[in-house]
Design a protein around this motif. Structure first.
Motif, mmCIF file in Angstrom:
data_model
loop_
_atom_site.group_PDB
_atom_site.id
_atom_site.type_symbol
_atom_site.label_atom_id
_atom_site.label_comp_id
_atom_site.label_asym_id
_atom_site.label_seq_id
_atom_site.Cartn_x
_atom_site.Cartn_y
_atom_site.Cartn_z
ATOM 1 N N ASN A 22 21.952 17.253 -9.449
ATOM 2 C CA ASN A 22 21.233 16.225 -10.398
ATOM 3 C C ASN A 22 21.517 14.984 -9.760
ATOM 4 O OD1 ASN A 22 20.184 18.159 -11.998
ATOM 5 N ND2 ASN A 22 22.128 18.161 -13.515
ATOM 6 N N ASP A 23 22.639 14.653 -9.271
ATOM 7 C CA ASP A 23 22.957 13.291 -8.699
ATOM 8 C C ASP A 23 22.098 13.189 -7.504
ATOM 9 O OD1 ASP A 23 25.152 12.860 -10.248
ATOM 10 O OD2 ASP A 23 26.765 13.481 -8.909
ATOM 11 N N ARG A 24 21.652 14.027 -6.707
ATOM 12 C CA ARG A 24 20.797 13.910 -5.588
ATOM 13 C C ARG A 24 19.446 13.544 -5.898
ATOM 14 N NH1 ARG A 24 24.155 18.077 -3.231
ATOM 15 N NH2 ARG A 24 22.682 19.801 -3.983
ATOM 16 N N ASN A 25 18.933 14.092 -7.330
ATOM 17 C CA ASN A 25 17.783 13.702 -7.833
ATOM 18 C C ASN A 25 17.417 12.307 -8.632
ATOM 19 O OD1 ASN A 25 16.323 15.955 -7.468
ATOM 20 N ND2 ASN A 25 17.525 17.310 -9.184
ATOM 21 N N ALA A 26 18.746 12.036 -8.762
ATOM 22 C CA ALA A 26 18.557 10.534 -9.589
ATOM 23 C C ALA A 26 18.165 9.582 -8.453
ATOM 24 C CB ALA A 26 20.208 10.110 -9.796
ATOM 25 N N LEU A 27 17.253 8.577 -9.006
ATOM 26 C CA LEU A 27 16.627 7.475 -8.301
ATOM 27 C C LEU A 27 17.664 6.383 -8.222
ATOM 28 C CD1 LEU A 27 13.191 7.527 -9.560
ATOM 29 C CD2 LEU A 27 13.751 8.263 -7.568
ATOM 30 N N SER A 28 17.709 5.744 -7.094
ATOM 31 C CA SER A 28 18.443 4.531 -6.612
ATOM 32 C C SER A 28 17.502 3.448 -6.459
ATOM 33 C CB SER A 28 19.246 4.629 -5.473
ATOM 34 O OG SER A 28 20.302 5.748 -5.714
ATOM 35 N N ILE A 29 17.788 2.200 -6.742
ATOM 36 C CA ILE A 29 16.907 1.122 -6.172
ATOM 37 C C ILE A 29 17.224 0.837 -4.786
ATOM 38 C CG2 ILE A 29 16.505 -1.284 -6.698
ATOM 39 C CD1 ILE A 29 16.944 -0.949 -9.330
ATOM 40 N N ASP A 30 15.824 0.738 -3.995
ATOM 41 C CA ASP A 30 16.152 0.439 -2.567
ATOM 42 C C ASP A 30 16.771 -1.096 -2.553
ATOM 43 O OD1 ASP A 30 15.556 3.126 -2.197
ATOM 44 O OD2 ASP A 30 13.595 2.777 -1.684
ATOM 45 N N ARG A 31 17.104 -1.308 -1.307
ATOM 46 C CA ARG A 31 17.307 -2.919 -1.021
ATOM 47 C C ARG A 31 15.942 -3.642 -1.236
ATOM 48 N NH1 ARG A 31 17.828 -4.843 4.309
ATOM 49 N NH2 ARG A 31 18.567 -7.180 4.040
ATOM 50 N N ALA A 32 16.078 -4.881 -1.830
ATOM 51 C CA ALA A 32 14.965 -5.661 -1.736
ATOM 52 C C ALA A 32 14.629 -6.391 -0.673
ATOM 53 C CB ALA A 32 15.265 -6.752 -3.050
ATOM 54 N N ILE A 33 13.444 -6.464 -0.316
ATOM 55 C CA ILE A 33 12.806 -7.217 0.842
ATOM 56 C C ILE A 33 11.969 -8.420 0.450
ATOM 57 C CG2 ILE A 33 11.309 -6.911 2.741
ATOM 58 C CD1 ILE A 33 11.856 -4.102 2.793
ATOM 59 N N SER A 34 12.210 -9.553 1.275
ATOM 60 C CA SER A 34 11.792 -10.683 0.752
ATOM 61 C C SER A 34 10.063 -10.483 0.914
ATOM 62 C CB SER A 34 12.020 -11.899 1.665
ATOM 63 O OG SER A 34 11.064 -12.890 1.572
ATOM 64 N N SER A 35 9.400 -11.032 -0.121
ATOM 65 C CA SER A 35 7.766 -11.061 -0.028
ATOM 66 C C SER A 35 7.399 -11.543 0.951
ATOM 67 C CB SER A 35 7.331 -11.196 -1.419
ATOM 68 O OG SER A 35 7.562 -12.663 -1.726
ATOM 69 N N ASP A 36 8.001 -12.710 1.557
ATOM 70 C CA ASP A 36 7.431 -13.438 2.717
ATOM 71 C C ASP A 36 7.476 -12.614 3.931
ATOM 72 O OD1 ASP A 36 7.525 -15.411 0.685
ATOM 73 O OD2 ASP A 36 9.433 -16.466 1.531
ATOM 74 N N ILE A 37 7.870 -11.657 4.182
ATOM 75 C CA ILE A 37 7.907 -10.880 5.385
ATOM 76 C C ILE A 37 6.477 -10.427 5.678
ATOM 77 C CG2 ILE A 37 8.941 -8.946 6.509
ATOM 78 C CD1 ILE A 37 11.614 -9.440 5.416
ATOM 79 N N GLU A 38 6.141 -10.517 6.732
ATOM 80 C CA GLU A 38 4.721 -9.857 7.044
ATOM 81 C C GLU A 38 4.723 -8.723 8.201
ATOM 82 O OE1 GLU A 38 0.492 -11.365 8.976
ATOM 83 O OE2 GLU A 38 1.541 -12.713 7.556
ATOM 84 N N PHE A 39 4.609 -7.482 7.918
ATOM 85 C CA PHE A 39 4.492 -6.449 8.556
ATOM 86 C C PHE A 39 3.138 -6.240 9.559
ATOM 87 C CE2 PHE A 39 7.379 -5.580 5.021
ATOM 88 C CZ PHE A 39 8.611 -5.485 5.679
ATOM 89 N N ASN A 40 3.157 -6.058 10.737
ATOM 90 C CA ASN A 40 2.131 -5.778 11.558
ATOM 91 C C ASN A 40 1.954 -4.456 12.250
ATOM 92 O OD1 ASN A 40 0.722 -8.303 11.132
ATOM 93 N ND2 ASN A 40 2.635 -9.045 12.314
ATOM 94 N N PHE A 41 2.144 -3.241 11.397
ATOM 95 C CA PHE A 41 2.052 -2.069 12.033
ATOM 96 C C PHE A 41 0.699 -1.797 12.390
ATOM 97 C CE2 PHE A 41 5.869 -1.509 9.324
ATOM 98 C CZ PHE A 41 6.726 -0.730 10.366
ATOM 99 N N PRO A 42 0.296 -0.959 13.538
ATOM 100 C CA PRO A 42 -1.378 -0.524 13.667
ATOM 101 C C PRO A 42 -1.685 -0.110 12.606
ATOM 102 C CG PRO A 42 0.395 0.194 15.462
ATOM 103 C CD PRO A 42 1.074 -0.474 14.370
ATOM 104 N N ASN A 43 -3.006 0.032 12.277
ATOM 105 C CA ASN A 43 -3.878 0.722 11.266
ATOM 106 C C ASN A 43 -4.868 1.204 12.009
ATOM 107 O OD1 ASN A 43 -4.750 1.503 8.907
ATOM 108 N ND2 ASN A 43 -4.753 -0.277 7.864
ATOM 109 N N ASP A 44 -4.709 2.140 12.940
ATOM 110 C CA ASP A 44 -5.878 2.637 13.881
ATOM 111 C C ASP A 44 -6.740 3.580 12.958
ATOM 112 O OD1 ASP A 44 -4.584 1.409 16.028
ATOM 113 O OD2 ASP A 44 -3.649 3.359 16.525
ATOM 114 N N ASP A 45 -6.261 4.029 11.595
ATOM 115 C CA ASP A 45 -7.368 4.880 10.873
ATOM 116 C C ASP A 45 -8.057 3.900 9.773
ATOM 117 O OD1 ASP A 45 -6.860 7.178 12.449
ATOM 118 O OD2 ASP A 45 -5.075 7.521 11.200
ATOM 119 N N ASN A 46 -7.801 2.570 9.798
ATOM 120 C CA ASN A 46 -8.262 1.700 8.882
ATOM 121 C C ASN A 46 -8.100 2.249 7.537
ATOM 122 O OD1 ASN A 46 -9.127 -0.050 10.774
ATOM 123 N ND2 ASN A 46 -10.936 1.102 11.198
ATOM 124 N N ILE A 47 -7.063 2.591 6.784
ATOM 125 C CA ILE A 47 -6.367 3.070 5.841
ATOM 126 C C ILE A 47 -6.201 1.671 5.031
ATOM 127 C CG2 ILE A 47 -4.731 4.318 4.389
ATOM 128 C CD1 ILE A 47 -4.358 5.820 7.193
#
Length: 135
Positions: A22-47
């Motif tokens: 049950n402890d492993r099923n419990a959700l934890s809040i992930d570490r917050a990331i600033s909304s100012d960060i821009e990610f540039n992963f390739p999107n070859d499949d145009n998703i």
């Protein structure tokens, strides 16, 4: 007496393993990331998420030890008319560059209404970095 002791030990071990699961099923809040960060992963499949009148106001990502991913997101209907939010109108970006929409969900919004929803995404060993819509 030995049988009673053995039975008690088995029951206690069973309860301990159930509590641990049950402890492993419990959700934890992930570490917050600033909304100012821009990610540039390739999107070859145009998703991309389907175009909509919804805007992400804010969100919190959550996960558990099994890699289940959920997001509590506050969305705003930017239109003055009523709209129905559907799952393919929002997308999550994972730390490996993978993109996915949450499991199916439909929610009615009145014009300019803001609502907070919890959405379930696929299981992944990589955390969700960003949640976004497309207008």
């Amino acid at each position: 007496m030995k049988k009673l002791l053995l039975l008690t030990t088995i029951l206690l071990a069973s309860q301990a393993s159930q509590l641990s699961a049950n402890d492993r099923n419990a959700l934890s809040i992930d570490r917050a990331i600033s909304s100012d960060i821009e990610f540039n992963f390739p999107n070859d499949d145009n998703i991309y998420p389907h175009k909509s009148d919804f805007k992400v106001v804010n969100y919190v990502t959550m996960s558990n030890e099994y890699g289940q991913r959920k997001v509590t997101v506050t969305l705003q209907n930017t239109s003055t008319g009523d709209r129905i939010f559907v799952s393919d109108q929002i997308m999550a970006l994972y730390a490996n560059g993978h993109r996915s929409s949450p499991f199916e969900k439909k929610i009615r919004f009145k014009g300019k209404e803001v609502q907070t929803l919890t959405l379930s995404f696929s299981t992944s060993e990589f955390p969700i970095l960003q949640v976004y819509t497309r207008q």
